[in-house]
Design a protein around this motif. Sequence first.
Motif, mmCIF file in Angstrom:
data_model
loop_
_atom_site.group_PDB
_atom_site.id
_atom_site.type_symbol
_atom_site.label_atom_id
_atom_site.label_comp_id
_atom_site.label_asym_id
_atom_site.label_seq_id
_atom_site.Cartn_x
_atom_site.Cartn_y
_atom_site.Cartn_z
ATOM 1 N N GLN A 124 0.834 -1.206 0.000
ATOM 2 C CA GLN A 124 0.000 0.000 0.000
ATOM 3 C C GLN A 124 0.868 1.255 0.000
ATOM 4 O OE1 GLN A 124 -3.156 -0.091 -0.542
ATOM 5 N NE2 GLN A 124 -3.421 2.113 -0.515
ATOM 6 N N ALA A 125 1.980 1.217 0.760
ATOM 7 C CA ALA A 125 2.864 2.382 0.817
ATOM 8 C C ALA A 125 3.430 2.684 -0.572
ATOM 9 C CB ALA A 125 3.988 2.128 1.813
ATOM 10 N N ALA A 126 3.812 1.643 -1.297
ATOM 11 C CA ALA A 126 4.360 1.847 -2.644
ATOM 12 C C ALA A 126 3.300 2.438 -3.567
ATOM 13 C CB ALA A 126 4.875 0.521 -3.200
ATOM 14 N N VAL A 127 2.052 1.974 -3.421
ATOM 15 C CA VAL A 127 0.970 2.502 -4.250
ATOM 16 C C VAL A 127 0.714 3.977 -3.923
ATOM 17 C CG1 VAL A 127 -1.517 2.352 -4.656
ATOM 18 C CG2 VAL A 127 -0.125 0.287 -4.696
ATOM 19 N N GLU A 128 0.679 4.283 -2.612
ATOM 20 C CA GLU A 128 0.432 5.681 -2.210
ATOM 21 C C GLU A 128 1.539 6.592 -2.750
ATOM 22 O OE1 GLU A 128 -2.297 6.668 -0.838
ATOM 23 O OE2 GLU A 128 -3.100 4.667 -0.454
ATOM 24 N N GLU A 129 2.769 6.133 -2.635
ATOM 25 C CA GLU A 129 3.909 6.915 -3.111
ATOM 26 C C GLU A 129 3.809 7.139 -4.630
ATOM 27 O OE1 GLU A 129 6.466 8.337 -1.781
ATOM 28 O OE2 GLU A 129 8.063 8.415 -3.284
#
Lengths: 267, 357
Positions: A124-129
Amino acid sequence: MTKTALSTDRLAAHGLQLRYGDRTVVRELDLELPGGAVTAIVGPNACGKSTLLRGLVRLLDPAAGTVTLDGADIHRMPARALARRMGLLPQQPVTPEAVTVEALVRLGRYPHQRMLTPWSAADQAAVEEALRRTGTDALRDRPVDQLSGGQRQRAWIALALAQDTDLLLLDEPTTFLDLRHQLDVLDLVTDLHRDAGRTVVMVLHDLGQAARYADHLVVLDGGELAAAGPPGEVLTAELVERVFQVPCRIVPDPETGTPLVVPLARR
Amino acid sequence: MSPDTLAPARPGTAAAGAEPGALGRARRRTLVLIAAAAVLLVLMTGVALSTGQVAIALPDALRALFGFGAEGDVLVVREFRAPRVLSALVAGAGLAVAGSLLQRLFRNPLASPDVIGVTGGASFGAVLLLATGASQALTPLAALGGGLLAAALLGAFAWRSRMAVTRLVLVGLAVQAGLAAAVNLMIVRFPAELAGQALQWTTGSLYGRTWPELWGAGGAIAAVVAAVFLTNRRVAVLDLGDDSAGGLGVDPHRTRLGLLLLAVVLASLAAALAGPVGFVALAVPHLVRLLAGPPTPASLALTALTGALLLTAADHLVLHVLPVHGLPVGAVTATLGAPWLLVLMIRQGRPPQRSSR
């Protein structure tokens, strides 16, 4: 723009020959692309630049020769392992019907996931970034097939970013976009290089844009390497006339000082 | 789409505790639909098990299915009704999942087991067996074999074009037409009573199913459906086109071949239980897409349930509601399917709204 070449993320072709059926498109190509830099591949229509890009990401198997990443043959690497090291934005990706931007970008995590593992905080962090960097955060619930061309291209770049690779290869990322959106995409791509140290390889059509945005230029002609090096050294009037059959003058870009191709008046 | 749709809410996101936004809303709606379809399916199964010459109350019929209650009820339900009803349920689920997989793989809403020749193959296998005069108990196996034969033909002719979608469809239609013609040739030359039996295997019917057949084919269908669920992420990546899939580490040609195999085995197994039933594989994925939006693992579950519900209901119509005796269930689904197909064609005729980028 930093011009430091890293010793990692180096893509290289050795005696590379690429074919579609009986038609040889790229022949006997030896090429080394600097790591940690932005490389633009340019050349006239049908010179094999997109084909070369496809060969570099293993979408095409070479008829002869090899492609290496930091010295390792990419054809001997597991597909997912390779996909964790380099991401691709193809020229004509297919947008699945009614898929939202976020759902699209999530697919970029595929190479990092295993069959039964649930979606993780890191995913999820990679997607948000990726959404944040491409400015598609506010579009995340919109269906991709209803976006404008520029928005859609940014969503696709976000997918490639979510893949979280050191290398990013883009096949004509500016086609079908108007000038402002072309520049937006090129700024975004070079920011990725500058801020995140990514190695970028892209096929471009516009020589002026290539010279402005790339640290390293690869000029193809008829499936062979015509020249390679920093734009300031490579882009000469002789080369452009020989490769593109356009008599021209090269002048410094008034904004950036990079070489600018000005065709001679024809009448 | 999102590979985790059946998993609990994702941890540690700043946005919100539960799944936020459009993805979360679509998932909640799908989960409600799944619950509704499951309840309806249990009811429909109960109704089908309780209806017949000996009427049994619905709760008693459901209990008798698991061996509880009056001895007579258990006998009627388990020996006479359950094999047929549960075969309809399992075959319907298999057909619907096969159809949804094929429509995604071919990126074509008209794809179904007919298009890749599997239903033609199943009739061919069954009718060929009738022609040889072998034991009728072997017919489901022959139908399965015929379906796989059609798939092998398809693979052999389409592999050289690296499983390109248009080639697959054209070859599939040719295989289907060839096998259907062979079936017709055989039936024309059959004596009258054999021709009647053969007809059942050209339209689909659940007549005369037995527990061993149900366990065999049903178990295999369950296993393949489970495999389809496991491949969902892969299919979602393949949806992005061959180049994007390749860039994400999915070999599009090999993956498409593998998924095609799953769909073919599923459709052949369903055909082994129910014959070449039309409409279910074509229509259910569309219905689910209308109700639940783009495909996710949750909507795949909904597809399986809806397919099961539809075929169980259609077979109940055939057995107990329609005045005509001995109608094959395939005739009912096809009667419903033809107008549906026309509507689809008309809607497809409109200028396309999808873009390739």
